[in-house]
Enzyme design. Structure first.
Site, PDB file in Angstrom:
ATOM      1  N   TYR A   1       4.144   6.403   9.907  1.00  0.00           N
ATOM      2  CA  TYR A   1       3.246   5.150   9.690  1.00  0.00           C
ATOM      3  C   TYR A   1       4.071   4.112   9.055  1.00  0.00           C
ATOM      4  O   TYR A   1       3.917   3.007   9.258  1.00  0.00           O
ATOM      5  CB  TYR A   1       2.153   5.611   8.896  1.00  0.00           C
ATOM      6  CG  TYR A   1       0.947   4.558   8.984  1.00  0.00           C
ATOM      7  CD1 TYR A   1       0.069   4.540   9.906  1.00  0.00           C
ATOM      8  CD2 TYR A   1       0.979   3.917   7.680  1.00  0.00           C
ATOM      9  CE1 TYR A   1      -1.059   3.628   9.698  1.00  0.00           C
ATOM     10  CE2 TYR A   1      -0.002   2.859   7.587  1.00  0.00           C
ATOM     11  CZ  TYR A   1      -1.092   2.806   8.668  1.00  0.00           C
ATOM     12  OH  TYR A   1      -1.856   1.769   8.480  1.00  0.00           O
TER      13      TYR A   1
ATOM     14  N   LYS B   1       1.606  -0.376  15.437  1.00  0.00           N
ATOM     15  CA  LYS B   1       3.030  -0.158  15.548  1.00  0.00           C
ATOM     16  C   LYS B   1       3.504  -1.379  16.134  1.00  0.00           C
ATOM     17  O   LYS B   1       4.692  -1.789  16.595  1.00  0.00           O
ATOM     18  CB  LYS B   1       3.406   1.005  16.181  1.00  0.00           C
ATOM     19  CG  LYS B   1       3.509   2.166  15.366  1.00  0.00           C
ATOM     20  CD  LYS B   1       4.866   2.260  14.743  1.00  0.00           C
ATOM     21  CE  LYS B   1       4.730   3.146  13.331  1.00  0.00           C
ATOM     22  NZ  LYS B   1       4.135   2.353  12.156  1.00  0.00           N
TER      23      LYS B   1
ATOM     24  N   HIS C   1       0.983  -1.311  -0.033  1.00  0.00           N
ATOM     25  CA  HIS C   1       0.222  -0.040  -0.037  1.00  0.00           C
ATOM     26  C   HIS C   1       1.008   1.253   0.024  1.00  0.00           C
ATOM     27  O   HIS C   1       1.613   1.397   0.794  1.00  0.00           O
ATOM     28  CB  HIS C   1      -0.873  -0.015   1.161  1.00  0.00           C
ATOM     29  CG  HIS C   1      -2.027  -0.969   1.120  1.00  0.00           C
ATOM     30  ND1 HIS C   1      -3.292  -0.187   1.287  1.00  0.00           N
ATOM     31  CD2 HIS C   1      -2.076  -2.199   0.807  1.00  0.00           C
ATOM     32  CE1 HIS C   1      -4.300  -1.324   1.198  1.00  0.00           C
ATOM     33  NE2 HIS C   1      -3.535  -2.425   0.852  1.00  0.00           N
TER      34      HIS C   1
ATOM     35  N   PRO D   1      -3.506   0.431  19.042  1.00  0.00           N
ATOM     36  CA  PRO D   1      -3.448  -0.260  17.735  1.00  0.00           C
ATOM     37  C   PRO D   1      -3.524   0.921  16.551  1.00  0.00           C
ATOM     38  O   PRO D   1      -3.111   0.601  15.333  1.00  0.00           O
ATOM     39  CB  PRO D   1      -4.341  -1.279  17.460  1.00  0.00           C
ATOM     40  CG  PRO D   1      -5.331  -1.133  18.583  1.00  0.00           C
ATOM     41  CD  PRO D   1      -4.805  -0.310  19.687  1.00  0.00           C
TER      42      PRO D   1
ATOM     43  N   TYR E   1      -9.011   5.573   7.579  1.00  0.00           N
ATOM     44  CA  TYR E   1      -9.227   5.758   9.026  1.00  0.00           C
ATOM     45  C   TYR E   1     -10.219   6.916   9.121  1.00  0.00           C
ATOM     46  O   TYR E   1     -10.113   7.963   8.607  1.00  0.00           O
ATOM     47  CB  TYR E   1      -7.794   6.436   9.677  1.00  0.00           C
ATOM     48  CG  TYR E   1      -6.489   5.272   9.965  1.00  0.00           C
ATOM     49  CD1 TYR E   1      -6.027   4.705   8.657  1.00  0.00           C
ATOM     50  CD2 TYR E   1      -6.375   4.894  11.077  1.00  0.00           C
ATOM     51  CE1 TYR E   1      -4.990   3.930   9.038  1.00  0.00           C
ATOM     52  CE2 TYR E   1      -5.541   4.067  11.387  1.00  0.00           C
ATOM     53  CZ  TYR E   1      -4.694   3.221  10.270  1.00  0.00           C
ATOM     54  OH  TYR E   1      -3.856   2.303  10.497  1.00  0.00           O
TER      55      TYR E   1
HETATM   56  P1  FAD Z   1       2.121 -12.105  21.164  1.00  0.00           P
HETATM   57  O1  FAD Z   1       1.908 -12.058  19.853  1.00  0.00           O
HETATM   58  O2  FAD Z   1       1.198 -11.770  22.285  1.00  0.00           O
HETATM   59  O3  FAD Z   1       2.763 -13.341  21.551  1.00  0.00           O
HETATM   60  C1  FAD Z   1       3.093 -13.816  22.828  1.00  0.00           C
HETATM   61  C2  FAD Z   1       2.959 -15.300  22.878  1.00  0.00           C
HETATM   62  O4  FAD Z   1       3.300 -16.099  24.398  1.00  0.00           O
HETATM   63  C3  FAD Z   1       1.613 -15.904  22.684  1.00  0.00           C
HETATM   64  O5  FAD Z   1       1.694 -16.849  21.859  1.00  0.00           O
HETATM   65  C4  FAD Z   1       1.012 -16.454  24.076  1.00  0.00           C
HETATM   66  O6  FAD Z   1       0.134 -17.531  23.911  1.00  0.00           O
HETATM   67  C5  FAD Z   1       2.208 -16.831  24.717  1.00  0.00           C
HETATM   68  N1  FAD Z   1       2.208 -16.705  25.990  1.00  0.00           N
HETATM   69  C6  FAD Z   1       1.709 -16.072  27.027  1.00  0.00           C
HETATM   70  N2  FAD Z   1       1.983 -16.318  28.439  1.00  0.00           N
HETATM   71  C7  FAD Z   1       2.672 -17.608  28.239  1.00  0.00           C
HETATM   72  C8  FAD Z   1       3.125 -18.335  29.325  1.00  0.00           C
HETATM   73  N3  FAD Z   1       2.880 -18.246  30.406  1.00  0.00           N
HETATM   74  N4  FAD Z   1       3.826 -19.534  28.617  1.00  0.00           N
HETATM   75  C9  FAD Z   1       4.159 -19.744  27.362  1.00  0.00           C
HETATM   76  N5  FAD Z   1       3.692 -18.931  26.413  1.00  0.00           N
HETATM   77  C10 FAD Z   1       3.036 -17.598  26.847  1.00  0.00           C
HETATM   78  N6  FAD Z   1       0.583  -4.412  15.496  1.00  0.00           N
HETATM   79  C11 FAD Z   1       0.857  -4.039  14.307  1.00  0.00           C
HETATM   80  O7  FAD Z   1       2.316  -3.386  14.197  1.00  0.00           O
HETATM   81  N7  FAD Z   1       0.247  -3.553  13.282  1.00  0.00           N
HETATM   82  C12 FAD Z   1      -0.991  -3.756  13.391  1.00  0.00           C
HETATM   83  O8  FAD Z   1      -1.781  -3.636  12.387  1.00  0.00           O
HETATM   84  C13 FAD Z   1      -1.780  -4.158  14.631  1.00  0.00           C
HETATM   85  N8  FAD Z   1      -3.099  -4.199  14.723  1.00  0.00           N
HETATM   86  C14 FAD Z   1      -3.681  -4.937  15.764  1.00  0.00           C
HETATM   87  C15 FAD Z   1      -4.722  -5.240  16.010  1.00  0.00           C
HETATM   88  C16 FAD Z   1      -5.324  -5.786  17.222  1.00  0.00           C
HETATM   89  C17 FAD Z   1      -6.616  -5.977  17.271  1.00  0.00           C
HETATM   90  C18 FAD Z   1      -4.363  -6.327  18.094  1.00  0.00           C
HETATM   91  C19 FAD Z   1      -4.946  -7.075  19.404  1.00  0.00           C
HETATM   92  C20 FAD Z   1      -3.238  -6.020  18.068  1.00  0.00           C
HETATM   93  C21 FAD Z   1      -2.652  -5.365  16.935  1.00  0.00           C
HETATM   94  N9  FAD Z   1      -1.265  -5.078  16.849  1.00  0.00           N
HETATM   95  C22 FAD Z   1      -0.834  -4.559  15.759  1.00  0.00           C
HETATM   96  C23 FAD Z   1      -0.315  -5.525  17.794  1.00  0.00           C
HETATM   97  C24 FAD Z   1       0.351  -6.636  17.728  1.00  0.00           C
HETATM   98  O9  FAD Z   1      -0.653  -7.633  17.479  1.00  0.00           O
HETATM   99  C25 FAD Z   1       1.137  -7.302  18.829  1.00  0.00           C
HETATM  100  O10 FAD Z   1       2.019  -6.193  19.107  1.00  0.00           O
HETATM  101  C26 FAD Z   1       2.061  -8.562  18.486  1.00  0.00           C
HETATM  102  O11 FAD Z   1       1.252  -9.783  18.647  1.00  0.00           O
HETATM  103  C27 FAD Z   1       3.185  -8.634  19.531  1.00  0.00           C
HETATM  104  O12 FAD Z   1       3.972  -9.711  19.369  1.00  0.00           O
HETATM  105  P2  FAD Z   1       4.335 -10.474  20.550  1.00  0.00           P
HETATM  106  O13 FAD Z   1       5.147 -11.773  19.976  1.00  0.00           O
HETATM  107  O14 FAD Z   1       5.510  -9.662  21.446  1.00  0.00           O
HETATM  108  O15 FAD Z   1       3.177 -11.064  21.592  1.00  0.00           O
HETATM  109  C1  DHB Z   2      -4.945  -3.075  10.816  1.00  0.00           C
HETATM  110  C2  DHB Z   2      -4.607  -2.819  12.159  1.00  0.00           C
HETATM  111  C3  DHB Z   2      -4.285  -1.840  12.742  1.00  0.00           C
HETATM  112  O1  DHB Z   2      -4.173  -1.413  13.974  1.00  0.00           O
HETATM  113  C4  DHB Z   2      -4.271  -0.518  11.946  1.00  0.00           C
HETATM  114  O2  DHB Z   2      -3.949   0.439  12.431  1.00  0.00           O
HETATM  115  C5  DHB Z   2      -4.474  -0.713  10.558  1.00  0.00           C
HETATM  116  C6  DHB Z   2      -4.836  -2.085  10.003  1.00  0.00           C
HETATM  117  C7  DHB Z   2      -5.451  -4.535  10.450  1.00  0.00           C
HETATM  118  O3  DHB Z   2      -5.289  -5.243  11.367  1.00  0.00           O
HETATM  119  O4  DHB Z   2      -5.553  -4.820   9.031  1.00  0.00           O
END
Ligand code: FAD
Ligand code: DHB
Length: 385
Positions: free
Chosen positions: A380, A292, A72, A288, A196
């Site tokens: 962004y 980021k 995009h 979100p 947005y």
């Molecule tokens: P997580 O993905 O949370 O992974 C942690 C892992 O640890 C999980 O699999 C969990 O099951 C495991 N775990 C937890 N506790 C334990 C335990 N005690 N023992 C063993 N395993 C455990 N970010 C973006 O950059 N762009 C976006 O567009 C965006 N949109 C989002 C939209 C939504 C609705 C949400 C909820 C989040 C969004 N994010 C976005 C954020 C992004 O999803 C998170 O920042 C990302 O998942 C972080 O990755 P991580 O590996 O640090 O943590």
């Molecule tokens: C998506 C999630 C976001 O948090 C955002 O700012 C833009 C797009 C997505 O899941 O597609």
């Protein structure tokens, strides 16, 4: 059992770290409490910064991303009956974002690790980190894993951050007075680019996953329950908040997933203690709106990989000691950007007419000043790594 790096959590941070360490000849074991099926289906982020895409391609896990990811070159801001494009190709030439579901990144990383003989244990119980300052080890389900270093990649609700003794960490936190209802629908996107939208009824976001799958988010009250949001109500609300400009019609279809996510900003300082290093959501959360969170997790893991390589290959601890400081600069920039995007686009207190005028004034500035639009675009697509 023994490994060099014991990794808690098979989210994007833990899996990517395990993969990058493998490429440097460093061993790791990943302990995940959920099943493989669960982590591969968990619908979350979708926007990958240029640096994240480059990292995945360089690491040899970008083949499907290059084939199926949607590049995009702009996003739309919609408010007050008008649409305004933030044109990346003009404002930040050569840089873009790619829309590719987080669970697809997770699937690609799990496949790469297992193909290379990597050790990922799913559905492990009672993971605990011990002896963080000297000879650390992990216990889980009656087993013990000795390691040189522990990587806490277990997200915001994990066990690694709370295993650090009280008084060591300083945390900074802000809760927002709303949540996001995330929706995945089997319907072609109604727009080529992300929208947005700021409205008096709250924020709405139109995103996508593929030419046949759309992704939406709605600002909802902080205590909202998905049960209160039957499909018809979701479509009606999306229509009200998105069909605000002439000629735009939202195509509706079958909703295949919905969930509510609270909005908060959170940072822990430092992101390390003894031989435990926190990465990704275990160390920081952003609202979100700026997309980021996943990208910050990847940025942490890149820094940690370099530091661990220097430690295991040359015995030098300088980069590991500076891990937290190296990450926090980007973390706080992303916190500010996410707070700013959130503040600009959400409805706070409906009585706060002054606050609303400030929002609209800033939106007008962003959409009329190239300098302001460039600031948005640069953050962004992601600041250079
Ligand atoms: P997580 O993905 O949370 O992974 C942690 C892992 O640890 C999980 O699999 C969990 O099951 C495991 N775990 C937890 N506790 C334990 C335990 N005690 N023992 C063993 N395993 C455990 N970010 C973006 O950059 N762009 C976006 O567009 C965006 N949109 C989002 C939209 C939504 C609705 C949400 C909820 C989040 C969004 N994010 C976005 C954020 C992004 O999803 C998170 O920042 C990302 O998942 C972080 O990755 P991580 O590996 O640090 O943590
Ligand atoms: C998506 C999630 C976001 O948090 C955002 O700012 C833009 C797009 C997505 O899941 O597609």
């Amino acid at each position: 059992m023994r490994t060099q790096v014991g990794i808690i959590g098979a989210g994007p941070a833990g899996l990517l770290l395990s993969h990058l360490l493998h490429l440097r000849g460093i061993s790791s074991v990943v302990l995940e409490k959920r099943s493989r099926d669960y982590v591969e289906r968990r619908v979350r982020a979708g926007v990958l910064e240029q640096g994240t895409v480059d990292t995945l391609i360089e690491a040899g896990v970008g083949e499907r991303l290059l084939r199926e990811g949607l590049p995009h070159h702009g996003i739309e801001l919609r408010y007050d009956g008008e649409r305004h494009r933030i044109a990346f190709e003009k404002l930040v030439p050569g840089r873009a974002i790619t829309v590719y579901g987080q669970q697809e990144v997770v699937k690609d990383l799990i496949a790469a690790r297992l193909e290379a003989g990597g050790d990922i244990r799913f559905e492990v119980e009672d993971v605990a980190a011990h002896s963080l300052e000297d000879r650390p080890y992990l216990t889980f389900g009656g087993e013990r894993l000795d390691c040189d270093v522990i990587a806490g990649c277990d997200g915001f609700h994990g066990v690694s951050r709370p295993s650090i003794p009280p008084g060591v960490l300083k945390t900074y936190e802000r809760d927002y007075p709303f949540a996001w209802l995330g929706v995945l629908a089997e319907v072609a996107p109604s727009s080529e680019e992300l929208i947005y939208a700021r409205t008096e009824r709250g924020f709405a976001l139109h995103s996508m996953r593929s030419p046949t799958i759309s992704r939406f988010y709605l600002q909802v009250p902080p205590d909202a329950d998905v049960a209160e949001w039957p499909d018809e109500r979701i479509w009606a609300e999306l229509r009200t908040r998105l069909e605000t400009v002439p000629g735009f019609a939202l195509t509706t279809g079958a909703i295949i997933e919905k969930s509510v996510t609270p909005m908060r900003g959170f940072v822990t300082e430092p992101m390390q203690h003894g031989r435990l290093y926190l990465a990704g959501d275990a160390a920081h959360i952003v609202p979100p709106t700026g997309a980021k969170g996943l990208n910050l997790a990847v940025a942490d893991v890149r820094v940690l990989t370099e530091a661990l390589t220097a430690f295991f290959h040359d015995g030098s601890t300088g980069a590991l000691d500076g891990y937290s400081a190296a990450c926090l600069k980007r973390v706080w920039r992303a916190q500010h950007f996410s707070w700013w995007m959130t503040t600009l686009l959400h409805t706070f207190d409906s009585d706060d007419a002054y606050g609303r005028r400030l929002q609209l004034s800033y939106l007008d500035y962003v959409t009329s000043s190239e300098a302001a639009a460039t600031t948005l675009a640069e953050n962004y697509v992601g600041l250079p790594w």
